[in-house]
Structure formats: C-alpha cells, structure tokens
Design a protein around this motif. Structure first.
Motif, PDB file in Angstrom:
ATOM      1  N   GLY A   1      23.909 -53.306-121.265  1.00  0.00           N
ATOM      2  CA  GLY A   1      24.880 -54.362-121.013  1.00  0.00           C
ATOM      3  C   GLY A   1      24.180 -55.691-120.779  1.00  0.00           C
ATOM      4  O   GLY A   1      22.951 -55.790-120.853  1.00  0.00           O
ATOM      5  N   GLU A   2      24.981 -56.708-120.509  1.00  0.00           N
ATOM      6  CA  GLU A   2      24.432 -58.037-120.277  1.00  0.00           C
ATOM      7  C   GLU A   2      23.515 -58.044-119.059  1.00  0.00           C
ATOM      8  O   GLU A   2      23.915 -57.573-117.987  1.00  0.00           O
ATOM      9  CB  GLU A   2      25.595 -59.013-120.010  1.00  0.00           C
ATOM     10  N   ASP A   3      22.293 -58.568-119.256  1.00  0.00           N
ATOM     11  CA  ASP A   3      21.375 -58.747-118.134  1.00  0.00           C
ATOM     12  C   ASP A   3      21.111 -57.429-117.387  1.00  0.00           C
ATOM     13  O   ASP A   3      20.923 -57.424-116.163  1.00  0.00           O
ATOM     14  CB  ASP A   3      21.989 -59.783-117.180  1.00  0.00           C
ATOM     15  N   ALA A   4      21.113 -56.327-118.139  1.00  0.00           N
ATOM     16  CA  ALA A   4      21.083 -54.993-117.512  1.00  0.00           C
ATOM     17  C   ALA A   4      19.860 -54.774-116.619  1.00  0.00           C
ATOM     18  O   ALA A   4      19.970 -54.164-115.553  1.00  0.00           O
ATOM     19  CB  ALA A   4      21.133 -53.920-118.603  1.00  0.00           C
ATOM     20  N   ILE A   5      18.697 -55.271-117.057  1.00  0.00           N
ATOM     21  CA  ILE A   5      17.463 -54.967-116.329  1.00  0.00           C
ATOM     22  C   ILE A   5      17.517 -55.539-114.911  1.00  0.00           C
ATOM     23  O   ILE A   5      17.278 -54.839-113.923  1.00  0.00           O
ATOM     24  CB  ILE A   5      16.238 -55.488-117.113  1.00  0.00           C
ATOM     25  N   LYS A   6      17.881 -56.810-114.810  1.00  0.00           N
ATOM     26  CA  LYS A   6      17.932 -57.445-113.485  1.00  0.00           C
ATOM     27  C   LYS A   6      19.074 -56.888-112.631  1.00  0.00           C
ATOM     28  O   LYS A   6      18.913 -56.642-111.429  1.00  0.00           O
ATOM     29  CB  LYS A   6      18.068 -58.961-113.618  1.00  0.00           C
ATOM     30  N   LYS A   7      20.217 -56.683-113.255  1.00  0.00           N
ATOM     31  CA  LYS A   7      21.358 -56.156-112.488  1.00  0.00           C
ATOM     32  C   LYS A   7      21.019 -54.809-111.853  1.00  0.00           C
ATOM     33  O   LYS A   7      21.331 -54.561-110.689  1.00  0.00           O
ATOM     34  CB  LYS A   7      22.583 -56.003-113.399  1.00  0.00           C
ATOM     35  N   ILE A   8      20.365 -53.945-112.642  1.00  0.00           N
ATOM     36  CA  ILE A   8      20.012 -52.622-112.099  1.00  0.00           C
ATOM     37  C   ILE A   8      18.921 -52.748-111.035  1.00  0.00           C
ATOM     38  O   ILE A   8      19.004 -52.116-109.978  1.00  0.00           O
ATOM     39  CB  ILE A   8      19.567 -51.665-113.239  1.00  0.00           C
ATOM     40  N   ARG A   9      17.920 -53.574-111.303  1.00  0.00           N
ATOM     41  CA  ARG A   9      16.847 -53.731-110.305  1.00  0.00           C
ATOM     42  C   ARG A   9      17.408 -54.265-108.994  1.00  0.00           C
ATOM     43  O   ARG A   9      16.942 -53.903-107.919  1.00  0.00           O
ATOM     44  CB  ARG A   9      15.743 -54.680-110.817  1.00  0.00           C
ATOM     45  N   ASP A  10      18.414 -55.125-109.053  1.00  0.00           N
ATOM     46  CA  ASP A  10      19.023 -55.643-107.819  1.00  0.00           C
ATOM     47  C   ASP A  10      19.682 -54.526-107.016  1.00  0.00           C
ATOM     48  O   ASP A  10      19.574 -54.491-105.787  1.00  0.00           O
ATOM     49  CB  ASP A  10      20.065 -56.728-108.149  1.00  0.00           C
ATOM     50  N   VAL A  11      20.379 -53.631-107.696  1.00  0.00           N
ATOM     51  CA  VAL A  11      21.039 -52.518-106.994  1.00  0.00           C
ATOM     52  C   VAL A  11      19.995 -51.518-106.480  1.00  0.00           C
ATOM     53  O   VAL A  11      20.166 -50.906-105.429  1.00  0.00           O
ATOM     54  CB  VAL A  11      22.035 -51.799-107.944  1.00  0.00           C
TER      55      VAL A  11
ATOM     56  N   ASN B   1       8.776 -50.847-102.528  1.00  0.00           N
ATOM     57  CA  ASN B   1       8.471 -50.265-101.213  1.00  0.00           C
ATOM     58  C   ASN B   1       9.784 -50.053-100.452  1.00  0.00           C
ATOM     59  O   ASN B   1      10.450 -51.006-100.075  1.00  0.00           O
ATOM     60  CB  ASN B   1       7.554 -51.230-100.452  1.00  0.00           C
ATOM     61  N   PRO B   2      10.163 -48.790-100.222  1.00  0.00           N
ATOM     62  CA  PRO B   2      11.483 -48.541 -99.621  1.00  0.00           C
ATOM     63  C   PRO B   2      11.645 -49.133 -98.227  1.00  0.00           C
ATOM     64  O   PRO B   2      12.775 -49.388 -97.798  1.00  0.00           O
ATOM     65  CB  PRO B   2      11.576 -47.011 -99.596  1.00  0.00           C
ATOM     66  N   GLU B   3      10.525 -49.370 -97.545  1.00  0.00           N
ATOM     67  CA  GLU B   3      10.636 -49.963 -96.203  1.00  0.00           C
ATOM     68  C   GLU B   3      10.870 -51.463 -96.255  1.00  0.00           C
ATOM     69  O   GLU B   3      11.334 -52.061 -95.288  1.00  0.00           O
ATOM     70  CB  GLU B   3       9.396 -49.634 -95.364  1.00  0.00           C
ATOM     71  N   LEU B   4      10.540 -52.078 -97.386  1.00  0.00           N
ATOM     72  CA  LEU B   4      10.781 -53.516 -97.546  1.00  0.00           C
ATOM     73  C   LEU B   4      12.068 -53.783 -98.318  1.00  0.00           C
ATOM     74  O   LEU B   4      12.560 -54.909 -98.362  1.00  0.00           O
ATOM     75  CB  LEU B   4       9.609 -54.176 -98.286  1.00  0.00           C
ATOM     76  N   ALA B   5      12.607 -52.740 -98.945  1.00  0.00           N
ATOM     77  CA  ALA B   5      13.801 -52.913 -99.777  1.00  0.00           C
ATOM     78  C   ALA B   5      15.007 -53.278 -98.916  1.00  0.00           C
ATOM     79  O   ALA B   5      15.121 -52.838 -97.763  1.00  0.00           O
ATOM     80  CB  ALA B   5      14.072 -51.617-100.548  1.00  0.00           C
ATOM     81  N   ASN B   6      15.884 -54.055 -99.488  1.00  0.00           N
ATOM     82  CA  ASN B   6      17.142 -54.388 -98.829  1.00  0.00           C
ATOM     83  C   ASN B   6      17.818 -53.081 -98.376  1.00  0.00           C
ATOM     84  O   ASN B   6      17.987 -52.170 -99.184  1.00  0.00           O
ATOM     85  CB  ASN B   6      18.016 -55.142 -99.849  1.00  0.00           C
ATOM     86  N   PRO B   7      18.209 -52.997 -97.103  1.00  0.00           N
ATOM     87  CA  PRO B   7      18.763 -51.730 -96.607  1.00  0.00           C
ATOM     88  C   PRO B   7      20.001 -51.237 -97.343  1.00  0.00           C
ATOM     89  O   PRO B   7      20.291 -50.043 -97.333  1.00  0.00           O
ATOM     90  CB  PRO B   7      19.110 -52.034 -95.140  1.00  0.00           C
ATOM     91  N   VAL B   8      20.732 -52.137 -97.998  1.00  0.00           N
ATOM     92  CA  VAL B   8      21.906 -51.674 -98.737  1.00  0.00           C
ATOM     93  C   VAL B   8      21.590 -51.311-100.188  1.00  0.00           C
ATOM     94  O   VAL B   8      22.455 -50.836-100.906  1.00  0.00           O
ATOM     95  CB  VAL B   8      23.089 -52.685 -98.690  1.00  0.00           C
ATOM     96  N   SER B   9      20.323 -51.529-100.611  1.00  0.00           N
ATOM     97  CA  SER B   9      19.939 -51.115-101.966  1.00  0.00           C
ATOM     98  C   SER B   9      19.718 -49.598-101.961  1.00  0.00           C
ATOM     99  O   SER B   9      19.614 -48.970-100.905  1.00  0.00           O
ATOM    100  CB  SER B   9      18.655 -51.836-102.400  1.00  0.00           C
TER     101      SER B   9
ATOM    102  N   ARG C   1      17.063 -47.870-102.879  1.00  0.00           N
ATOM    103  CA  ARG C   1      15.776 -47.505-102.279  1.00  0.00           C
ATOM    104  C   ARG C   1      15.764 -47.782-100.784  1.00  0.00           C
ATOM    105  O   ARG C   1      15.182 -47.030 -99.997  1.00  0.00           O
ATOM    106  CB  ARG C   1      14.647 -48.257-102.987  1.00  0.00           C
ATOM    107  N   GLY C   2      16.393 -48.858-100.370  1.00  0.00           N
ATOM    108  CA  GLY C   2      16.456 -49.186 -98.940  1.00  0.00           C
ATOM    109  C   GLY C   2      17.247 -48.144 -98.163  1.00  0.00           C
ATOM    110  O   GLY C   2      16.902 -47.767 -97.042  1.00  0.00           O
ATOM    111  N   ALA C   3      18.323 -47.662 -98.771  1.00  0.00           N
ATOM    112  CA  ALA C   3      19.189 -46.705 -98.075  1.00  0.00           C
ATOM    113  C   ALA C   3      18.600 -45.297 -98.065  1.00  0.00           C
ATOM    114  O   ALA C   3      18.728 -44.579 -97.069  1.00  0.00           O
ATOM    115  CB  ALA C   3      20.573 -46.689 -98.739  1.00  0.00           C
ATOM    116  N   TYR C   4      17.962 -44.889 -99.179  1.00  0.00           N
ATOM    117  CA  TYR C   4      17.600 -43.480 -99.333  1.00  0.00           C
ATOM    118  C   TYR C   4      16.099 -43.211 -99.424  1.00  0.00           C
ATOM    119  O   TYR C   4      15.682 -42.049 -99.391  1.00  0.00           O
ATOM    120  CB  TYR C   4      18.252 -42.912-100.604  1.00  0.00           C
ATOM    121  N   GLY C   5      15.264 -44.241 -99.589  1.00  0.00           N
ATOM    122  CA  GLY C   5      13.835 -44.029 -99.802  1.00  0.00           C
ATOM    123  C   GLY C   5      13.073 -43.863 -98.501  1.00  0.00           C
ATOM    124  O   GLY C   5      13.582 -44.118 -97.413  1.00  0.00           O
ATOM    125  N   ARG C   6      11.844 -43.402 -98.617  1.00  0.00           N
ATOM    126  CA  ARG C   6      10.960 -43.307 -97.461  1.00  0.00           C
ATOM    127  C   ARG C   6       9.522 -43.351 -97.938  1.00  0.00           C
ATOM    128  O   ARG C   6       9.237 -43.121 -99.124  1.00  0.00           O
ATOM    129  CB  ARG C   6      11.209 -42.024 -96.681  1.00  0.00           C
TER     130      ARG C   6
END
Ligand code: DAT
Ligand code: MG
Length: 168
Positions: free
Chosen positions: A84-94, A99-107, A109-114
C-alpha cells in the motif's frame, strides 16, 4: 505517494506467546492490504541470508539461533507481504524501535518485546526498513506465485528433472 510492499515476520517469540492475532490487529491500523502470507520453516541458510548485513556483529550468532526458533523450540515464523501507500514507514511506525526497551510503549515491540539476560532483542516482529531491503527480503522469503500480484519483474524458465513432493 508511491505504492510499496514490505515484509513482516512474526518471530518465534511472538508465536509462542500467542500474539499472532494481537500483532495482526495492530498491523491493520496501517490500512494496507496483505499480498502474501505463509508459515515458514527457517533454515540456517535462510536466517543467515536474511541477516547477512549483520554478519560480524557480536549478537549475530544469537540472532540466527533466535530467528531459527531454537531458543523458543519452534522452528517456524509466519511471513507476510503488506502492500500500500508508504507501506514501509507505516508498518515501521506501528512496529516500533529495534530495541524493545526504547520502543514506544504502544508500539508492537514496545508492548510485547523484551531483552533477554543474554542480550537478545526478542522484539516479536521483523519489518523491512527500506525499499531496497523490502525487495531483497520479499524475494528471499516468497516465490513470485506466492504473492497475489507481480510485485517485481519475473521471467519464465523451463525446468526439467526437478524433484518435488506431491500429496500421496
Ligand atoms: P530492525 O529489526 O529494527 O530492522 P536491524 O535490522 O538493525 O533492526 O537488526 C536486526 C535484528 O538484530 C533486530 O531486530 C534485533 C537484532 N539486533 C539489532 N541490534 C542489536 C543489538 N545492539 N543487540 C542485540 N540485538 C540486536
Ligand atoms: Mg532491519
């Protein structure tokens, strides 16, 4: 903005934590279409090709062990092509920061990574980070007939003496 495609992998930690549904719900926020999907047994060769740009890094061997599923006892990942349009950035934002500890907590990786005590970033998903990476990765994980559209140029070849399995 251009139509792009991007490779997403649900990594072994995402699978054993039963996060597939949650991850797909989060990815759907990007409002893209799924152009390919499959479960893949990850060989060492595939793993090393996927991460070849990281060869020589101190975490490389652990990373290969992780993506092959050896840490989580499940030699599989689920692979998707989103388009889709701008797919790479849109997905990377979500998906969020590497680094899951630096990731936005609502992303995702932020929510589920360790980060494990061995220093492995168990960050649940892979997502292509550039047009060049996306093309390389999609061609590595999918054959042309496994995606719903001609994403990249193809050619026809005639194969003989090819051994393949069919249902008995
Ligand atoms: P990304 O997966 O966000 O595209 P990348 O391509 O730089 O990040 O690295 C691939 C994977 O390697 C990443 O998902 C987790 C692992 N990794 C990267 N940097 C790391 C580090 N400093 N320590 C441990 N693992 C790391
Ligand atoms: Mg990357």
């Amino acid at each position: 903005m251009a139509i792009e495609q991007t490779l997403i992998l649900i990594k072994p930690d995402g699978l054993i934590k039963s996060l597939t549904g949650n991850i797909l719900s989060r990815l759907s926020e990007a409002k893209l279409i799924i152009a390919g999907a499959k479960v893949v047994r990850v060989t060492r060769e595939l793993a090393e090709k996927h991460y070849e740009h990281l060869k020589g890094k101190p975490f490389f061997d652990e990373l290969i062990t992780y993506i092959m599923g050896d840490i989580h006892n499940t030699r599989r990942v689920v692979a998707f092509v989103y388009q889709g349009e701008d797919a790479i950035k849109k997905i990377r934002d979500v998906v969020g920061d590497t680094n899951p500890e630096l990731a936005n907590p609502v992303s995702i990786r932020g929510a589920y990574g360790r980060i494990t005590t061995n220093g492995v970033f168990e960050n649940v998903v892979h997502a292509s980070s550039s047009l060049e990476d996306a093309e390389k990765e999609i061609k590595l994980w999918f054959n042309p007939d496994e995606v719903i559209e001609d994403l990249y140029p193809t050619k026809e070849v005639v194969l003989s003496q090819v051994h393949t399995r069919v249902w008995a």
